[in-house]
Design a protein around this motif. Structure first.
Motif, PDB file in Angstrom:
ATOM      1  N   GLY B 195      -7.845  -8.362  -5.596  1.00  0.00           N
ATOM      2  CA  GLY B 195      -6.862  -7.824  -4.651  1.00  0.00           C
ATOM      3  C   GLY B 195      -6.808  -6.309  -4.621  1.00  0.00           C
ATOM      4  O   GLY B 195      -6.055  -5.730  -3.849  1.00  0.00           O
ATOM      5  N   ALA B 196      -7.588  -5.647  -5.485  1.00  0.00           N
ATOM      6  CA  ALA B 196      -7.528  -4.178  -5.543  1.00  0.00           C
ATOM      7  C   ALA B 196      -8.009  -3.556  -4.234  1.00  0.00           C
ATOM      8  O   ALA B 196      -7.383  -2.631  -3.712  1.00  0.00           O
ATOM      9  CB  ALA B 196      -8.355  -3.663  -6.713  1.00  0.00           C
ATOM     10  N   ASN B 197      -9.115  -4.083  -3.696  1.00  0.00           N
ATOM     11  CA  ASN B 197      -9.624  -3.539  -2.449  1.00  0.00           C
ATOM     12  C   ASN B 197      -8.654  -3.746  -1.305  1.00  0.00           C
ATOM     13  O   ASN B 197      -8.430  -2.849  -0.500  1.00  0.00           O
ATOM     14  CB  ASN B 197     -10.970  -4.197  -2.089  1.00  0.00           C
ATOM     15  N   ARG B 198      -8.063  -4.930  -1.291  1.00  0.00           N
ATOM     16  CA  ARG B 198      -7.116  -5.222  -0.210  1.00  0.00           C
ATOM     17  C   ARG B 198      -5.933  -4.265  -0.283  1.00  0.00           C
ATOM     18  O   ARG B 198      -5.497  -3.708   0.719  1.00  0.00           O
ATOM     19  CB  ARG B 198      -6.645  -6.674  -0.299  1.00  0.00           C
ATOM     20  N   LEU B 199      -5.432  -4.062  -1.514  1.00  0.00           N
ATOM     21  CA  LEU B 199      -4.294  -3.155  -1.694  1.00  0.00           C
ATOM     22  C   LEU B 199      -4.653  -1.753  -1.208  1.00  0.00           C
ATOM     23  O   LEU B 199      -3.875  -1.109  -0.502  1.00  0.00           O
ATOM     24  CB  LEU B 199      -3.880  -3.123  -3.171  1.00  0.00           C
ATOM     25  N   SER B 200      -5.862  -1.325  -1.568  1.00  0.00           N
ATOM     26  CA  SER B 200      -6.303   0.012  -1.182  1.00  0.00           C
ATOM     27  C   SER B 200      -6.375   0.148   0.339  1.00  0.00           C
ATOM     28  O   SER B 200      -5.932   1.157   0.908  1.00  0.00           O
ATOM     29  CB  SER B 200      -7.655   0.296  -1.826  1.00  0.00           C
ATOM     30  N   ILE B 201      -6.901  -0.886   1.001  1.00  0.00           N
ATOM     31  CA  ILE B 201      -7.016  -0.834   2.463  1.00  0.00           C
ATOM     32  C   ILE B 201      -5.631  -0.852   3.115  1.00  0.00           C
ATOM     33  O   ILE B 201      -5.340  -0.070   4.029  1.00  0.00           O
ATOM     34  CB  ILE B 201      -7.871  -2.026   2.977  1.00  0.00           C
ATOM     35  N   GLU B 202      -4.764  -1.716   2.592  1.00  0.00           N
ATOM     36  CA  GLU B 202      -3.415  -1.789   3.171  1.00  0.00           C
ATOM     37  C   GLU B 202      -2.674  -0.467   3.009  1.00  0.00           C
ATOM     38  O   GLU B 202      -1.979  -0.002   3.908  1.00  0.00           O
ATOM     39  CB  GLU B 202      -2.626  -2.929   2.510  1.00  0.00           C
ATOM     40  N   LEU B 203      -2.873   0.129   1.832  1.00  0.00           N
ATOM     41  CA  LEU B 203      -2.253   1.421   1.550  1.00  0.00           C
ATOM     42  C   LEU B 203      -2.758   2.468   2.539  1.00  0.00           C
ATOM     43  O   LEU B 203      -1.981   3.243   3.097  1.00  0.00           O
ATOM     44  CB  LEU B 203      -2.624   1.808   0.116  1.00  0.00           C
ATOM     45  N   GLN B 204      -4.068   2.444   2.755  1.00  0.00           N
ATOM     46  CA  GLN B 204      -4.675   3.396   3.673  1.00  0.00           C
ATOM     47  C   GLN B 204      -4.090   3.234   5.067  1.00  0.00           C
ATOM     48  O   GLN B 204      -3.756   4.218   5.734  1.00  0.00           O
ATOM     49  CB  GLN B 204      -6.200   3.163   3.723  1.00  0.00           C
ATOM     50  N   MET B 205      -3.909   1.965   5.475  1.00  0.00           N
ATOM     51  CA  MET B 205      -3.347   1.710   6.802  1.00  0.00           C
ATOM     52  C   MET B 205      -1.919   2.233   6.909  1.00  0.00           C
ATOM     53  O   MET B 205      -1.532   2.830   7.910  1.00  0.00           O
ATOM     54  CB  MET B 205      -3.400   0.217   7.129  1.00  0.00           C
ATOM     55  N   MET B 206      -1.156   2.001   5.852  1.00  0.00           N
ATOM     56  CA  MET B 206       0.226   2.489   5.845  1.00  0.00           C
ATOM     57  C   MET B 206       0.257   4.017   5.931  1.00  0.00           C
ATOM     58  O   MET B 206       1.077   4.594   6.635  1.00  0.00           O
ATOM     59  CB  MET B 206       0.944   2.097   4.556  1.00  0.00           C
TER      60      MET B 206
END
Lengths: 131, 312
Positions: B195-206
């Protein structure tokens, strides 16, 4: 509002991986309204003395179950003195034979608490002996 | 002032005493604080915040070790919560940093939040000033980022690092808590987990949704602090951010703003202390409270009366 808060370092010197007792004491002291700094396992006397100085604690509580207390406890006291911090109260606890207690007290450990001591006794001792 | 001289000479015992005195607002401390203010301003103050267990202390430990290789003097203020019921606290951040205990160029101090009346921000404020004046190059302030007071602390830093970990539903938490706005640097720690990559992408989107208000785009770094992975890059980013602050002039702006809030905070705290003391000294307070309770008068009249009387 300079209410005096007692700061305590709870430390586990030497090669001893059992910190249940130390944690029980830390919790009891916290519940008695003190600020307790816990060092974690397997600390050298040098590390403990350095932490005590940086944290400016009033008391150092040493917990040891490995049998090396006659060597490690006085060493902490001596290092504190060298660091101009001889005023910090040092107490010890753990599996310590009665026969060793006089030697430890001669070497600057203010009090030894052996298994079965109620935590309230340790709290009372600390509260009444902190300058 | 002997203690101040000793502290500025690098005597850790003296530094530690000074912080204790300041924390308890002792008479001796206020004089020292007045004198040392002139020496402050040299340190880079870095705030580290994130949920419990996200690896803040481990990360701090690794970052500091890296900075020590460059011979920088580093101080760490590790904040843990005080029990609101007993006033006691267990401060356990040192456990993750015990290698640093014997390093002459490192000073670590644990602080309890000590509950009400802005006690925390005051203690951190004093401790930061003292360490700054004692020539520490970096001061790290580590707090659990869950409450308003913690966010306030972090706001006093030059650079704020927000640490997140996969698996806590952090994408939603991030929008809720508003921590997206305070981070200058984001770290996804324990990035070897699912889930680290997903978190990073979601963070980037935010972050992309943030209204553009500065030249600095907060970077997102992946780390595994326990294995020192990604730590060098984080140290690099911390330095880059400071260079950005200096070159853009934002450092001056931020520090000027900080000074203002600090002074207002201190005034409010002194007033609170003064009022609380005054009210408990004059016995009429209890009586007045009873009158309000019995509906003989109302709280608002009482408050106005108290205020008018003490400002006379």
């Amino acid at each position: 509002m300079a209410e005096k808060l007692i700061r305590v370092l709870v430390a586990k010197p030497g090669l001893d991986g059992h910190d249940r007792g130390a944690k029980v004491v830390a919790r009891a002291l916290r519940d008695a309204g003190m600020e307790v700094i816990y060092t974690g396992l397997r600390q050298t006397p040098e590390q403990i003395a350095a932490a005590a100085v940086q944290e400016d604690v009033n008391v150092v509580c040493l917990s040891l179950l490995s049998g090396a207390h006659n060597h490690l406890f006085p060493k902490v006291v001596q290092l504190l003195k060298e660091k101009d911090a001889g005023d910090i109260l040092v107490v010890g606890g753990g599996v310590i034979p009665d026969a060793d207690i006089p030697y430890l007290k001669e070497n600057g450990i203010a009090e030894i608490f052996t298994p079965g001591t109620p935590t309230s006794k340790a709290i009372e001792f600390i509260t009444s002996h902190v300058q | 002032m002997e203690l101040l001289k000793e502290a500025r000479n690098g005597n850790k015992r003296a530094i530690a005493r000074l912080i204790t005195l300041a924390e308890s607002e002792a008479e001796e401390a206020s004089h020292a604080l007045q004198q040392l203010y002139a020496y402050t301003g040299g340190a880079h103050i870095v705030g580290i915040t994130g949920p419990p267990g996200s690896g803040k202390s481990t990360l701090t430990d690794k970052i500091v070790k890296k900075l020590r290789k460059e011979d920088k003097k580093v101080a760490i203020l590790a904040v843990d919560p005080t029990s609101p019921f007993t006033g006691g606290a267990i401060l356990g951040d040192r456990v993750r940093m015990s290698d640093l205990n014997l390093d002459e160029g490192v000073y670590i101090r644990s602080l309890g939040t000590r509950g009400k009346l802005g006690g925390l921000s005051k203690a951190v404020h004093y401790a930061t000033k003292i360490l700054d004046a004692c020539d520490y190059d970096y001061i790290f302030i580590e707090t659990v980022g869950v409450g308003q007071s913690e966010v306030d602390i972090v706001k006093t830093a030059d650079t704020t690092i927000v640490v997140m970990v996969p698996g806590l539903g952090d994408d939603i938490q991030a929008i809720k808590a508003g921590i997206l706005e305070i981070g200058d640097l984001f770290i996804v720690n324990k990035s070897d987990r699912d889930g680290a990559n997903r978190l990073s992408i979601e963070l980037q989107m935010m972050l992309d949704l943030n209204a553009v208000k500065s030249e600095w785009t907060p970077p997102i770094n992946m780390t595994v602090a326990s294995k020192s992975e990604g730590v060098d890059e984080v140290v690099e980013k911390i330095k880059n951010h400071f260079v950005y602050l200096q070159e853009s002039g934002e450092l001056t702006v931020r520090r000027r703003q900080r000074l203002e809030t600090e002074i207002i905070d201190l005034v409010i705290q002194k007033l609170t202390t003064y009022m609380t003391k005054k009210m408990s000294k004059e016995g009429s307070y209890e009586e007045e409270l009873n009158r309000v309770f019995n509906k003989e008068t109302d709280p608002y009249t009482l408050v106005n009366k108290m205020l008018n009387e003490s400002l006379k």
